[in-house]
Design an enzyme around this catalytic site. Structure first.
Site, mmCIF file in Angstrom:
data_model
loop_
_atom_site.group_PDB
_atom_site.id
_atom_site.type_symbol
_atom_site.label_atom_id
_atom_site.label_comp_id
_atom_site.label_asym_id
_atom_site.label_seq_id
_atom_site.Cartn_x
_atom_site.Cartn_y
_atom_site.Cartn_z
ATOM 1 N N LEU A 17 0.811 -1.217 0.000
ATOM 2 C CA LEU A 17 0.000 0.000 0.000
ATOM 3 C C LEU A 17 0.847 1.271 0.000
ATOM 4 O O LEU A 17 0.305 2.370 -0.078
ATOM 5 C CB LEU A 17 -0.919 0.030 1.225
ATOM 6 C CG LEU A 17 -2.187 -0.816 1.183
ATOM 7 C CD1 LEU A 17 -2.955 -0.675 2.485
ATOM 8 C CD2 LEU A 17 -3.070 -0.448 0.008
ATOM 9 N N SER A 18 2.161 1.128 0.081
ATOM 10 C CA SER A 18 3.011 2.318 0.166
ATOM 11 C C SER A 18 2.806 3.293 -0.989
ATOM 12 O O SER A 18 2.732 4.506 -0.762
ATOM 13 C CB SER A 18 4.477 1.901 0.262
ATOM 14 O OG SER A 18 4.748 1.282 1.497
ATOM 15 N N LYS A 67 15.373 -5.060 4.728
ATOM 16 C CA LYS A 67 15.595 -4.112 5.817
ATOM 17 C C LYS A 67 16.966 -4.253 6.459
ATOM 18 O O LYS A 67 17.520 -3.273 6.967
ATOM 19 C CB LYS A 67 14.495 -4.253 6.879
ATOM 20 C CG LYS A 67 13.117 -3.826 6.393
ATOM 21 C CD LYS A 67 12.088 -3.912 7.502
ATOM 22 C CE LYS A 67 10.725 -3.457 7.023
ATOM 23 N NZ LYS A 67 9.715 -3.458 8.118
ATOM 24 N N ASN A 88 14.003 0.715 7.238
ATOM 25 C CA ASN A 88 12.868 0.691 6.320
ATOM 26 C C ASN A 88 12.750 1.989 5.519
ATOM 27 O O ASN A 88 11.854 2.125 4.688
ATOM 28 C CB ASN A 88 11.558 0.422 7.070
ATOM 29 C CG ASN A 88 11.041 1.634 7.813
ATOM 30 O OD1 ASN A 88 11.816 2.486 8.259
ATOM 31 N ND2 ASN A 88 9.726 1.733 7.959
ATOM 32 N N ASP A 104 9.318 2.350 11.660
ATOM 33 C CA ASP A 104 8.345 1.424 12.251
ATOM 34 C C ASP A 104 8.222 1.643 13.753
ATOM 35 O O ASP A 104 7.109 1.617 14.304
ATOM 36 C CB ASP A 104 8.750 -0.029 11.989
ATOM 37 C CG ASP A 104 8.544 -0.453 10.550
ATOM 38 O OD1 ASP A 104 7.638 0.092 9.902
ATOM 39 O OD2 ASP A 104 9.286 -1.333 10.076
ATOM 40 N N GLY A 127 4.501 -13.497 18.964
ATOM 41 C CA GLY A 127 5.424 -13.690 17.860
ATOM 42 C C GLY A 127 6.817 -13.190 18.198
ATOM 43 O O GLY A 127 7.031 -12.513 19.203
ATOM 44 N N ARG A 152 7.075 -19.721 19.531
ATOM 45 C CA ARG A 152 6.817 -21.112 19.169
ATOM 46 C C ARG A 152 8.018 -22.041 19.343
ATOM 47 O O ARG A 152 7.875 -23.249 19.181
ATOM 48 C CB ARG A 152 6.342 -21.183 17.713
ATOM 49 C CG ARG A 152 4.981 -20.567 17.492
ATOM 50 C CD ARG A 152 4.487 -20.818 16.089
ATOM 51 N NE ARG A 152 3.169 -20.230 15.854
ATOM 52 C CZ ARG A 152 2.019 -20.803 16.167
ATOM 53 N NH1 ARG A 152 2.024 -21.995 16.748
ATOM 54 N NH2 ARG A 152 0.875 -20.200 15.920
ATOM 55 N N TYR A 216 -2.953 -5.974 8.078
ATOM 56 C CA TYR A 216 -4.005 -5.119 7.525
ATOM 57 C C TYR A 216 -4.765 -5.794 6.377
ATOM 58 O O TYR A 216 -5.792 -5.271 5.929
ATOM 59 C CB TYR A 216 -3.441 -3.766 7.050
ATOM 60 C CG TYR A 216 -2.426 -3.815 5.929
ATOM 61 C CD1 TYR A 216 -2.825 -3.908 4.597
ATOM 62 C CD2 TYR A 216 -1.076 -3.737 6.201
ATOM 63 C CE1 TYR A 216 -1.905 -3.935 3.566
ATOM 64 C CE2 TYR A 216 -0.136 -3.760 5.184
ATOM 65 C CZ TYR A 216 -0.555 -3.858 3.865
ATOM 66 O OH TYR A 216 0.366 -3.879 2.846
#
Length: 275
Positions: A17-18, A67, A88, A104, A127, A152, A216
């Site tokens: 979407l950038s 990145k 980024n 970010d 996460g 995990r 999103y």
């Protein structure tokens, strides 16, 4: 009128979407000479692309897997980017320097501030990937107590402990099987891929706190929908994307304030059009 260029690089990049957000900003700011494109790119192709940029280029946005790969190609990076070893945003200066930053981390903080979350006494991260390290860096600034990461594997747990030590943050880790207990925290940041938290939706407590789910698309996730139904404060990936993009626009264009409302509206319209 000389053309000024910017773009987002990464792989996959087709659904980014950038371009929508940055182009909306240029239109709102009256920057008719500015353009913003997207380029599918992996680590192997990045050095050649960076080396070939001409004086018409003002900046780059970077997504995975670039990145970290971009850092050796830059003249300097900000302390924020160095803290998580991730860039980024690249600003190309008029004197030819390549400067890296990470928007970010301040983007997470700005999105939370916008929703009235300025400080919490504990938090949970779901996460342990790249976004989790940015979440941990953001929480360093707003969480006064314990931060728990639900992961995990033992390797992921060790990775989060290493990031905590690097950032100067005390972080406790717990196995993913205990993730339902995370939902009782006043702030939960979900950094997992699509579908990973769906099974947690039935465990959302009554009167939950704040959930920041960085996805999103698809939206809402099952967890986000359950959170909203129970009256919790909810932020999504578009909130992060818009706030970090506003900071990129400010850095690349030199404008003192990026047009947050116009960029958010453009992002919302683009997501609606996809479904």
């Amino acid at each position: 009128m000389s053309r000024i260029r910017a773009a987002v690089l990464g792989s996959p990049i087709e659904h980014s979407l950038s371009p929508v957000l940055h182009r909306a900003a240029y239109q709102e700011l009256g920057l008719a000479e500015w353009s913003y494109d997207r380029f599918e790119m992996d680590e192997a192709a990045l050095p050649g692309f960076i080396a070939g940029l001409g004086p018409e280029w003002a900046g780059l946005s970077l997504t995975m897997p670039l990145k970290r790969a971009v850092i050796p190609l830059l003249d300097a990076i900000s302390d924020t980017a160095a803290s998580v070893e991730a860039v980024n945003t690249v600003v190309l200066t008029k004197d030819g320097r390549r400067l890296g930053d990470n928007t970010d981390i301040p983007g997470i903080i700005a999105a939370l501030h916008e929703r009235g979350v300025d400080s919490v006494d504990s938090a949970a991260i779901l996460g342990a990937g790249a976004t989790a390290s940015s979440a941990l860096a953001a929480l360093k600034r707003i969480c006064t107590g314990e931060i728990t990461a639900y992961v995990r594997s033992r390797a992921r747990a060790e990775e989060m402990h290493q990031w905590g030590a690097r950032l100067g943050v005390r972080v406790r880790t717990a196995d993913w099987s205990q993730a339902p207990e995370a939902l009782a925290a006043p702030l939960v940041i979900a950094t997992t891929p699509a579908g990973a938290t769906d099974a947690l939706a039935p465990a959302v407590p009554d009167a939950p706190g704040t959930l920041f789910d960085v996805l999103y698309d698809p939206w809402p996730t099952a967890l986000a929908a359950a959170w909203s139904e129970r009256g919790g404060r909810l932020l999504g990936g578009l909130d992060l994307l818009v706030h970090q993009a506003v900071l990129q626009v400010e850095q690349m264009t030199g404008c003192p304030a990026g047009p947050l409302a116009a960029m958010r509206a453009a992002g919302e319209a683009a997501l609606t059009a996809r479904h």
